[in-house]
Design a protein around this motif. Structure first.
Motif, mmCIF file in Angstrom:
data_model
loop_
_atom_site.group_PDB
_atom_site.id
_atom_site.type_symbol
_atom_site.label_atom_id
_atom_site.label_comp_id
_atom_site.label_asym_id
_atom_site.label_seq_id
_atom_site.Cartn_x
_atom_site.Cartn_y
_atom_site.Cartn_z
ATOM 1 N N VAL A 164 0.847 -1.202 0.000
ATOM 2 C CA VAL A 164 0.000 0.000 0.000
ATOM 3 C C VAL A 164 0.884 1.255 0.000
ATOM 4 O O VAL A 164 0.614 2.215 -0.712
ATOM 5 C CB VAL A 164 -0.972 0.006 1.196
ATOM 6 N N TRP A 167 1.995 2.026 -3.539
ATOM 7 C CA TRP A 167 1.129 2.646 -4.543
ATOM 8 C C TRP A 167 0.396 3.879 -4.022
ATOM 9 O O TRP A 167 -0.240 4.591 -4.790
ATOM 10 C CB TRP A 167 0.176 1.628 -5.148
ATOM 11 N N THR A 200 -6.102 8.455 12.487
ATOM 12 C CA THR A 200 -7.292 8.074 11.719
ATOM 13 C C THR A 200 -7.592 9.071 10.601
ATOM 14 O O THR A 200 -8.596 8.948 9.914
ATOM 15 C CB THR A 200 -8.534 7.979 12.632
ATOM 16 N N ALA A 202 -6.895 11.187 6.916
ATOM 17 C CA ALA A 202 -6.641 10.669 5.559
ATOM 18 C C ALA A 202 -5.200 10.171 5.468
ATOM 19 O O ALA A 202 -4.280 10.824 5.944
ATOM 20 C CB ALA A 202 -6.884 11.772 4.540
ATOM 21 N N HIS A 209 -4.741 -2.027 3.936
ATOM 22 C CA HIS A 209 -5.546 -3.089 3.328
ATOM 23 C C HIS A 209 -5.375 -4.429 4.044
ATOM 24 O O HIS A 209 -5.782 -5.461 3.523
ATOM 25 C CB HIS A 209 -5.170 -3.252 1.857
ATOM 26 N N LYS A 232 -8.198 1.012 14.429
ATOM 27 C CA LYS A 232 -9.517 1.010 13.781
ATOM 28 C C LYS A 232 -10.613 0.722 14.803
ATOM 29 O O LYS A 232 -11.658 1.366 14.831
ATOM 30 C CB LYS A 232 -9.558 -0.038 12.670
ATOM 31 N N SER A 235 -11.052 3.630 17.079
ATOM 32 C CA SER A 235 -11.717 4.713 16.362
ATOM 33 C C SER A 235 -13.227 4.497 16.325
ATOM 34 O O SER A 235 -14.025 5.421 16.520
ATOM 35 C CB SER A 235 -11.140 4.781 14.941
ATOM 36 N N LEU A 236 -13.626 3.240 16.105
ATOM 37 C CA LEU A 236 -15.051 2.900 16.065
ATOM 38 C C LEU A 236 -15.679 3.091 17.447
ATOM 39 O O LEU A 236 -16.768 3.661 17.586
ATOM 40 C CB LEU A 236 -15.209 1.455 15.595
ATOM 41 N N PHE A 239 -16.157 6.702 18.139
ATOM 42 C CA PHE A 239 -17.334 7.213 17.426
ATOM 43 C C PHE A 239 -18.607 6.913 18.199
ATOM 44 O O PHE A 239 -19.526 7.724 18.255
ATOM 45 C CB PHE A 239 -17.390 6.574 16.035
ATOM 46 N N LEU A 240 -18.647 5.748 18.802
ATOM 47 C CA LEU A 240 -19.836 5.336 19.554
ATOM 48 C C LEU A 240 -19.797 5.806 21.007
ATOM 49 O O LEU A 240 -20.649 5.422 21.809
ATOM 50 C CB LEU A 240 -19.957 3.800 19.528
#
Lengths: 245, 112
Positions: A164, A167, A200, A202, A209, A232, A235-236, A239-240
């Motif tokens: 990743v 590219w 988290t 951009a 991936h 990840k 982060s979730l 959010f909650l």
């Protein structure tokens, strides 16, 4: 020893010379029973090619400066025995992938280190030297998470192994995110919010991936893949509004 | 909207869509294998409030989920400017939402 039969007491070493435009030069060096790839590169530099550019410092797997691509895979050359990687008496040695080449085997690691900061890797202390030391429970889940990733020495092997990164110029890469994950699990780190936002953003953990090349090639057995999955998940939960302390 | 929020919305919408897709596939298989006519289908879809609720939720979740994923692909694999991709995907989400809800209304609108 299976690849070093008695009749081949020399190694055929192909080393990249030049920058982006360049060529492989082939050298013959003595094959020895105990020999690391870094020994071979040093032998070439001392006896065949005094102008060969490469990096090393500690020679014992502590500093993380001697990583190169050896027979197609990123490795610490100082901790790689020739016997382990030699292929039919031959070695091909190139600079690490995914970083601009400077000369021969040396790459420009500026972006790699800048991305480490971009992902929120800067520690912010909360106490001064006059305060008592903050106790940290070594058995806590957060501390165990931090310990799992803390031995990274920024050799950039994972960064070179990651497709990743190859590219997507914007992706900060596994080492930077692994660092962020250790900070997010460090009770002494004062800027948890800033690190989570940076990791988290951009080009951060959302770009991974989960191919796992970082985990496969890390010389000290760290799994940045796991660290990124941790960010990840955090982060979730954030959010909650369910992020545990 | 932050990347973290988009990431969370995509994952959460995927969690909702998972079972909805399975039920949807089950409905397709059932409807085609039992040889229901269009009239018979419409009679069923208009007879219960469950259908507009089910497919309304489906459409909303798909309209959230698909543009975020497509945005990731476009940002990673095309040289399009990020802002253009963002606006295009916002439009795509709106199109999915409007067309989807319109379709749901068309087959369930007779609910009394």
């Amino acid at each position: 020893m299976k690849d070093m039969t008695p009749e081949t007491d020399t190694l055929e070493v192909r080393i990249w010379r030049g920058r982006d435009e360049g060529r492989f030069e082939t050298y013959e060096v003595p094959a020895r029973e105990n020999q690391t790839v870094l020994d071979v590169v040093s032998e070439v530099q001392r006896h065949h090619e005094p102008a060969l550019a490469y990096r090393f410092a500690c020679r014992v797997g502590v500093c993380g400066s001697c990583a190169m691509t050896v027979n197609g895979k990123p490795r610490w050359t100082c901790r790689t025995h020739v016997q382990k990687v030699v292929d039919g008496g031959a070695l091909t040695i190139e600079p690490l992938r995914n970083m601009p080449r400077i000369k021969d085997l040396a790459t420009d690691m500026t972006d790699f280190f800048d991305k480490w900061h971009r992902a929120g890797g800067r520690f912010e202390g909360t106490r001064t030297r006059h305060d008592p030391i903050q106790p940290v429970d070594p058995e806590s889940r957060a501390r165990k998470n931090a310990n799992a990733g803390i031995e990274c020495i920024n050799c950039a092997v994972c960064y070179a192994a990651c497709d990743v990164v190859a590219w997507d110029d914007d992706y900060v890469g596994p080492a930077a995110l692994n660092r962020a994950w250790t900070l997010l699990n460090d009770e002494k780190h004062g800027d948890q919010r800033g690190t989570l936002d940076a990791a988290t953003a951009a080009g951060g953990c959302g770009s991974c991936h989960t191919q796992g090349s970082c985990m496969k090639h890390c010389p000290v057995g760290i799994s940045p893949t796991r660290s990124i999955a941790g960010i990840k998940r955090m982060s979730l939960m954030d959010f909650l509004n369910m992020r545990g302390k | 909207m932050t990347e973290a929020r988009l990431f969370a919305l995509q994952r959460l919408s995927a969690m909702v869509l998972g079972p909805l897709v399975l039920v949807h596939l089950g409905v397709i298989l059932y409807a085609t294998r039992t040889g229901l006519t269009a009239d018979a289908l419409l009679e069923r879809t208009t007879s219960s409030v469950l259908w507009p609720v089910f497919y309304g939720l489906f459409v909303v979740m798909a309209a959230i989920h698909a543009p975020i994923g497509l945005r990731n692909v476009l940002r990673e694999w095309t040289p399009l400017p990020d802002r253009l991709v963002d606006w295009a995907m916002a439009a795509f989400a709106l199109i999915l939402l409007v067309m989807g809800l319109r379709a749901v209304w068309a087959v369930t609108g007779g609910v009394s």
